[in-house]
Design an enzyme around this catalytic site. Structure first.
Site, PDB file in Angstrom:
ATOM      1  N   SER A 154      24.975  51.189  12.178  1.00 55.82           N
ATOM      2  CA  SER A 154      24.146  50.366  13.060  1.00 55.82           C
ATOM      3  C   SER A 154      24.980  49.193  13.547  1.00 55.82           C
ATOM      4  CB  SER A 154      22.909  49.846  12.320  1.00 55.82           C
ATOM      5  OG  SER A 154      22.219  48.875  13.088  1.00 55.82           O
ATOM      6  N   TYR A 167      19.607  45.120   5.008  1.00 54.85           N
ATOM      7  CA  TYR A 167      19.879  46.128   6.029  1.00 54.85           C
ATOM      8  C   TYR A 167      21.284  45.943   6.612  1.00 54.85           C
ATOM      9  CZ  TYR A 167      19.202  49.265   9.977  1.00 54.85           C
ATOM     10  OH  TYR A 167      19.324  50.293  10.881  1.00 54.85           O
TER      11      TYR A 167
END
Length: 271
Positions: A154, A167
Site C-alpha cells: 500500500s 496499518y
C-alpha cells in the site's frame, strides 16, 4: 481416465492461489483472472461469500475454495498443498489478505488490534508463500520464470500515517519483506512482485470519512495489477498518480513531511 484428462486440462491453464478473495481487491483479482481462463484457489474466512464468488465465475466448477483464517498457518498450508496436489502446482500466488483499522499507541486496548493487523497483513503473507517456494524452485528454468509471488502492499507503507500506526507498519513490512524475498529468489528466475495500491474503491476504503485523491474503481485496479504481475514488475504503485506522490513522499525531509501530515485525517479506530 476422465479425471486424469480433466487434471491435465487444468494444468494447461494458469493456476492462481489467492488469499483475501471474498471481497474488495481480492474479489476483483479473482474475477479478472477467471475471465482470462485461469483456475483459482480462493482463500478467505467467509465460506458463503467464497461460494457465491465461485458460482459467479466462468467455469465455476474448475475453481476451489478454502474457507479459513490466514492466521491459522497449518490450515492455510494444508489448503496450499491441496491446491498443488490437485492442479500440479501454482503459477501465481497472491498474498492479498489484509485488514485495516485506526490505532493509537496511547491506548493500551489498541495493542490487540495492532497484533491482529500484523498477523493478517504480514505474517500470513510469509505463511502463504512458504508452501509454494520449494515446489517452484524445483521446476525447470523455463517454468520457474513464469512463476509469480505477489505481495499486496500500500502507499500507506511508504511513510507512516498518523492514526494508522499498525496499518502503515504492516504495509511497510510487506514492501520490505517482498523486496528481501525478491533478491533472495533472483537467481531462481521466480519473480516476486509488490503491488502497492493507492485509494481503491472497496469496502475497506468506503468507511473513510476524508477525501481520497485519485480514487480508482476496483476492476480498473485489477486489470492493471494483472498486467504488472504478468510483466514481472518488481514494484508497481497503482494508480500511477499515487506512484508520483509516493516518490515525492520518499524524498520529502522529515520536517516537511511532519508539518504536512500532522493534521491529516485519521482512520477510525473501530473495525
Amino acid at each position: 481416465m476422465a479425471e486424469a484428462t480433466e487434471t491435465r486440462g487444468a494444468q494447461s491453464r494458469q493456476r492462481v492461489f489467492l488469499t483475501g478473495a471474498s471481497s474488495g481487491i481480492g474479489m476483483a483479482l479473482a474475477r479478472a483472472y477467471a475471465a482470462q481462463g485461469a483456475v483459482l484457489g480462493l482463500v478467505a474466512r467467509r465460506a458463503a461469500e467464497l461460494e457465491a464468488l465461485r458460482a459467479s465465475l466462468p467455469d465455476a466448477a474448475a475453481h476451489r475454495v478454502y474457507a479459513l483464517d490466514v492466521t491459522d498457518h497449518a490450515t492455510l498450508q494444508d489448503a496450499a498443498h491441496a491446491f498443488m496436489a490437485e492442479f500440479g502446482g501454482a503459477d501465481v500466488v497472491i498474498a492479498n489478505a489484509g485488514i485495516s483499522q485506526g490505532t493509537l499507541t496511547e491506548y493500551q486496548e489498541d495493542l490487540a488490534a495492532f497484533e491482529r493487523i500484523m498477523a493478517v497483513n504480514v505474517t500470513a503473507a510469509f505463511a502463504t508463500f512458504t508452501p509454494f517456494v520449494a515446489r517452484m524452485k524445483a521446476l525447470p528454468e523455463h517454468e520457474r520464470r513464469r512463476c509469480r509471488l505477489v505481495g499486496i502492499g500500500s502507499v500507506a507503507g511508504i511513510r507512516g500515517l498518523p492514526g494508522a500506526e499498525a496499518y502503515s507498519a504492516s504495509k511497510a513490512a510487506v514492501i520490505s519483506y517482498c523486496e528481501s524475498l525478491r533478491v533472495e529468489l533472483r537467481a531462481s528466475g521466480i519473480k516476486v512482485v509488490t503491488v502497492a495500491p493507492g485509494y481503491i474503491d472497496t469496502p475497506m476504503t468506503r468507511v473513510n470519512h476524508y477525501r481520497m485523491p485519485f480514487l480508482m474503481p476496483v476492476d480498473v485496479f485489477a486489470g492493471r495489477a494483472l498486467r504488472a504481475i504478468a510483466e514481472g514488475d518488481s514494484y508497481r504503485v497503482i494508480p500511477w498518480q499515487m506512484g508520483v506522490v509516493a516518490k515525492l513522499l520518499r524524498l520529502a525531509p522529515n520536517w516537511l513531511y511532519d508539518m504536512a501530515f500532522a493534521r491529516a485525517p485519521h482512520k477510525k479506530r473501530n473495525l
